[in-house]
Design a protein around this motif. Structure first.
Motif, short mmCIF file in Angstrom:
data_model
loop_
_atom_site.label_atom_id
_atom_site.label_comp_id
_atom_site.label_asym_id
_atom_site.label_seq_id
_atom_site.Cartn_x
_atom_site.Cartn_y
_atom_site.Cartn_z
N PRO A 49 33.85 42.26 22.79
CA PRO A 49 34.40 40.61 24.34
C PRO A 49 33.84 41.07 25.44
O PRO A 49 33.67 42.48 25.74
CB PRO A 49 36.28 40.36 24.52
CG PRO A 49 36.52 41.82 23.66
CD PRO A 49 35.33 42.38 23.02
N THR A 50 33.95 40.39 26.54
CA THR A 50 33.98 40.64 27.67
C THR A 50 35.29 40.03 29.01
O THR A 50 35.32 39.70 28.61
CB THR A 50 33.02 39.12 28.29
OG1 THR A 50 30.83 39.92 28.05
CG2 THR A 50 32.79 39.55 30.06
N PHE A 51 35.42 40.94 29.09
CA PHE A 51 36.45 40.91 30.35
C PHE A 51 36.24 41.06 31.81
O PHE A 51 35.50 41.27 32.07
CB PHE A 51 37.58 42.37 30.04
CG PHE A 51 38.34 42.46 29.00
CD1 PHE A 51 38.90 41.34 28.26
CD2 PHE A 51 37.74 43.48 27.98
CE1 PHE A 51 39.72 41.87 27.06
CE2 PHE A 51 38.43 43.47 26.27
CZ PHE A 51 39.03 42.42 26.13
N THR A 52 36.68 40.11 32.61
CA THR A 52 36.04 39.73 33.57
C THR A 52 37.31 39.75 34.28
O THR A 52 38.44 38.70 34.02
CB THR A 52 35.34 38.31 34.38
OG1 THR A 52 34.33 38.10 33.17
CG2 THR A 52 35.41 38.03 35.77
N LEU A 53 37.22 40.94 35.25
CA LEU A 53 39.17 40.73 35.94
C LEU A 53 38.81 41.28 37.68
O LEU A 53 37.86 41.15 38.36
CB LEU A 53 39.06 42.46 35.62
CG LEU A 53 39.13 43.15 33.82
CD1 LEU A 53 39.34 44.17 33.78
CD2 LEU A 53 40.37 42.17 32.90
N LYS A 54 39.87 40.84 38.25
CA LYS A 54 40.11 40.92 39.12
C LYS A 54 41.42 40.97 39.91
O LYS A 54 42.56 41.05 39.09
CB LYS A 54 40.50 38.99 39.83
CG LYS A 54 40.60 38.72 41.12
CD LYS A 54 40.63 37.69 41.54
CE LYS A 54 41.07 37.34 43.19
NZ LYS A 54 40.48 36.03 43.80
#
Length: 125
Positions: A49-54
């Motif tokens: 998976p890919t996680f886009t974190l802010k």
């Protein structure tokens, strides 16, 4: 009244300042904002998976993209420790816990109590 030599007072104050500064630095959260490519291993079954974190202080929001489609995620960052979760189906959540070390995220994951495993992630450039 106890009298201390000026040199002793200076050493005590210097040590106190050093300990305060060191504890303040250790308490600062790392910055995990960005897009992360992950490798998840659950009982020998791999996913990527890919996680886009802010990150905003110790609050974490973002997106999961992977085998379960796309989902909003939420979590926290405390020091170098990270925890976040996202819904994998109605009422069921995946929970990821880990640490940032050497520029990589690494930890464990639990899929609604039905399966668990390990994960690592590297920040995309």
């Amino acid at each position: 009244m106890l009298k201390l030599a000026p040199r002793v007072v200076a050493v005590v104050l210097a040590c106190s300042g050093f300990l305060f500064a060191a504890s303040a630095l250790a308490a600062d959260p790392v910055d995990v904002s960005g897009e992360w490519a992950a490798m998840v291993d659950i009982a020998g079954n791999a996913g990527m998976p890919t996680f886009t974190l802010k990150q905003d202080g110790d609050k974490l929001t973002g997106k999961y993209k992977g085998q379960f489609g796309e989902a909003d995620l939420k979590g926290t960052v405390k020091g170098d420790e990270i925890e976040f979760s996202f819904e994998i189906q109605a009422g069921a959540e995946a929970v990821y816990k880990g640490k940032l070390a050497d520029g990589k995220l690494k930890g464990t994951c639990d899929y609604a109590g039905q399966a668990d495993g390990t994960w690592t992630a590297e920040k995309k450039k």
